[in-house]
Design an enzyme around this catalytic site. Structure first.
Site, short mmCIF file in Angstrom:
data_model
loop_
_atom_site.label_atom_id
_atom_site.label_comp_id
_atom_site.label_asym_id
_atom_site.label_seq_id
_atom_site.Cartn_x
_atom_site.Cartn_y
_atom_site.Cartn_z
N CYS A 297 0.82 -1.23 0.00
CA CYS A 297 0.00 0.00 0.00
C CYS A 297 0.85 1.27 0.00
O CYS A 297 0.35 2.35 -0.33
CB CYS A 297 -0.94 0.01 1.20
SG CYS A 297 -2.12 -1.35 1.17
N ASN B 283 -9.99 0.02 -0.51
CA ASN B 283 -8.53 0.14 -0.44
C ASN B 283 -7.94 -0.44 -1.72
O ASN B 283 -7.98 -1.66 -1.92
CB ASN B 283 -8.04 -0.62 0.80
CG ASN B 283 -6.53 -0.55 0.97
OD1 ASN B 283 -5.81 -0.15 0.05
ND2 ASN B 283 -6.05 -0.96 2.13
N HIS C 251 -3.17 7.48 1.72
CA HIS C 251 -3.55 6.16 1.23
C HIS C 251 -4.92 5.85 1.82
O HIS C 251 -5.18 6.08 3.00
CB HIS C 251 -2.53 5.12 1.69
CG HIS C 251 -3.02 3.72 1.56
ND1 HIS C 251 -3.57 3.24 0.39
CD2 HIS C 251 -3.08 2.70 2.45
CE1 HIS C 251 -3.93 1.99 0.58
NE2 HIS C 251 -3.65 1.64 1.81
N1 ACO Z 1 -18.78 -8.18 8.72
C1 ACO Z 1 -19.29 -8.44 9.93
N2 ACO Z 1 -18.57 -8.78 10.97
C2 ACO Z 1 -17.23 -8.88 10.81
C3 ACO Z 1 -16.61 -8.62 9.57
C4 ACO Z 1 -17.44 -8.27 8.49
N3 ACO Z 1 -16.97 -8.02 7.27
N4 ACO Z 1 -15.28 -8.79 9.69
C5 ACO Z 1 -15.07 -9.12 10.98
N5 ACO Z 1 -16.22 -9.18 11.65
C6 ACO Z 1 -16.46 -9.51 13.05
C7 ACO Z 1 -15.33 -10.32 13.66
O1 ACO Z 1 -15.46 -11.69 13.36
C8 ACO Z 1 -15.50 -10.01 15.12
O2 ACO Z 1 -16.53 -10.81 15.62
P1 ACO Z 1 -16.44 -11.46 17.10
O3 ACO Z 1 -16.36 -10.27 18.02
O4 ACO Z 1 -17.70 -12.24 17.20
O5 ACO Z 1 -15.19 -12.27 17.10
C9 ACO Z 1 -15.99 -8.56 15.13
O6 ACO Z 1 -16.48 -8.31 13.81
C10 ACO Z 1 -14.89 -7.58 15.47
O7 ACO Z 1 -13.74 -7.91 14.71
P2 ACO Z 1 -12.41 -7.07 14.80
O8 ACO Z 1 -11.43 -7.63 13.85
O9 ACO Z 1 -12.01 -6.95 16.24
O10 ACO Z 1 -12.97 -5.67 14.27
P3 ACO Z 1 -12.25 -4.30 14.25
O11 ACO Z 1 -13.06 -3.33 15.00
O12 ACO Z 1 -10.81 -4.40 14.58
O13 ACO Z 1 -12.38 -3.92 12.71
C11 ACO Z 1 -11.00 -3.90 10.75
C12 ACO Z 1 -11.79 -4.76 11.74
C13 ACO Z 1 -11.98 -3.02 9.98
C14 ACO Z 1 -10.28 -4.82 9.79
C15 ACO Z 1 -10.00 -3.02 11.53
O14 ACO Z 1 -9.22 -3.80 12.38
C16 ACO Z 1 -9.13 -2.24 10.63
O15 ACO Z 1 -9.56 -1.30 10.02
N6 ACO Z 1 -7.83 -2.57 10.56
C17 ACO Z 1 -6.95 -1.92 9.65
C18 ACO Z 1 -6.85 -2.81 8.50
C19 ACO Z 1 -6.67 -2.09 7.20
O16 ACO Z 1 -7.13 -1.02 6.94
N7 ACO Z 1 -5.94 -2.78 6.37
C20 ACO Z 1 -5.72 -2.32 5.06
C21 ACO Z 1 -4.42 -2.72 4.60
S1 ACO Z 1 -3.18 -1.95 5.52
C22 ACO Z 1 -3.24 -0.42 5.10
O17 ACO Z 1 -3.55 -0.14 3.98
C23 ACO Z 1 -2.93 0.56 6.14
#
Ligand code: ACO
Length: 325
Positions: free
Chosen positions: A115, A282, A252
């Protein structure tokens, strides 16, 4: 005393036709529009058609950037194409774009910083231009992340999209003052200790397969806010500027909550941040040039505006570029 700067001459973008909404995804995996919007800010993304390659999209964006710059492809003597989803293991996707543009001189190569690829690409091209080794560069970010996603994994497949963006940089003599146009400074960082937080579980040397994207979302999120805010500070300090001096932040486009967290740390406001992730998702290395082109074509970024770009991605890699358009 005059100095050579890499001046932005034009920008271009390409998005595949097919739009996939959150509601569409909810029919494939156990998710909802509300969850995706609340956690990421993404509403829809584009997905490349069958047979539509990273090089096809990169070429379309490059042609648009050349047209915007009113420049002939033959004027370009360097192509840096940032991608984590090349057409093939080798040759570089950049040489396909070079051939399709009918260029047989200069150099073309791919750059892999996931990224952060476009920020890395700008930095590499800027250093070549400043050194006098090349005169005009196409810096392209093009990605078909749809091909490395596990479409059964709701934690990752909802976050990414396909697309391409490009800019044309030209080495120009500038007075050497704060009113110069072009790139002022670039700042690159990486820390390979975190390479297993966001990766693809395949590759030619390890599995002989392409593999799928794997991510520890929370860990990535935590590091992203800290690293991005810190590298933006470095870029501002290096130029004796504060956030108020910047006309446009072009980050980004990973996640709205990362952008909000970074803006809060830096003490800047939403109105100055170009956001396209709601429509593009993304798109990895393509996201910054796609956002740049969007904000230029809708009249927000004007000639002479100070622009701060930043990114973080797998590796971890991260970086920032401060420039006057
Ligand atoms: N729909 C519904 N529920 C979901 C989904 C989905 N698509 N994905 C995960 N969940 C559930 C999980 O299973 C979990 O359930 P549980 O509590 O029963 O176990 C719950 O939602 C919470 O999951 P978390 O992973 O803790 O959710 P979080 O609040 O951390 O959000 C996310 C997840 C959006 C991926 C977040 O961590 C994030 O934004 N991380 C950054 C990742 C990113 O942007 N990466 C891009 C590449 S890197 C870059 O470009 C910077």
């Amino acid at each position: 005393m005059s100095i050579i700067r890499s001046v932005f001459r034009g920008s271009g973008a390409y998005l595949p036709e097919k739009i996939v909404t959150n509601a569409d995804l909810a029919r494939i995996v156990d998710t909802t529009d509300e969850w995706i919007v609340e956690r990421s800010g993404i509403k829809e993304r584009r997905i490349a058609a069958d047979g539509e390659l990273t090089s096809d999209m990169g070429l379309a964006a490059a042609k648009a950037a050349l047209e915007d710059a009113q420049m002939d492809a033959q004027d370009v003597d360097l192509i840096v194409l940032a991608t984590a989803t090349p057409d093939q293991t080798f040759p570089a996707t950049a040489v396909t774009v070079q051939a399709e543009l009918g260029i047989t001189h200069g150099a073309a190569f791919d750059l892999q910083a996931v990224c952060s690829g476009f920020v890395y690409g700008l930095s590499v091209a800027d250093n070549f231009l400043k050194a006098g080794q090349h005169k005009r560069a196409l810096v392209i970010g093009s990605e078909t992340f749809s091909r490395i996603l596990d479409w059964e994994d709701r934690t990752t497949c909802v976050l990414f999209g396909d697309g391409a963006g490009a800019v044309v940089l030209e080495a120009q003599e500038q007075p050497g003052g704060p009113g110069d146009r072009g790139i002022f400074t670039t700042h690159l960082r990486s820390d390979g200790r975190y390479r297993d937080k966001l990766y693809v579980d395949g590759g030619p040397s390890s599995t002989m397969t392409t593999g799928h994207l794997k991510m520890e979302g929370r860990e990535v999120f935590r590091h992203a806010v800290t690293n991005i805010a810190s590298i933006m500070r470095v870029a501002l300090d290096a130029n004796g500027l504060s956030p108020e001096d910047i006309d446009w932040f072009v980050p980004h486009q990973a996640n709205k909550r990362i952008l909000d967290g970074t803006a809060k740390k830096l003490g800047t406001t939403d109105e100055k941040i170009v956001i396209t992730l709601d429509r593009h998702g993304n798109t990895s290395a393509a996201s910054i040039p796609l956002a740049l082109d969007t904000a230029r074509k809708d009249g927000r970024i004007k000639d002479g505006d100070l622009v701060l770009m930043e990114a973080m991605g797998g590796g971890f890699t991260w970086g920032a570029v401060l420039a006057r358009w």
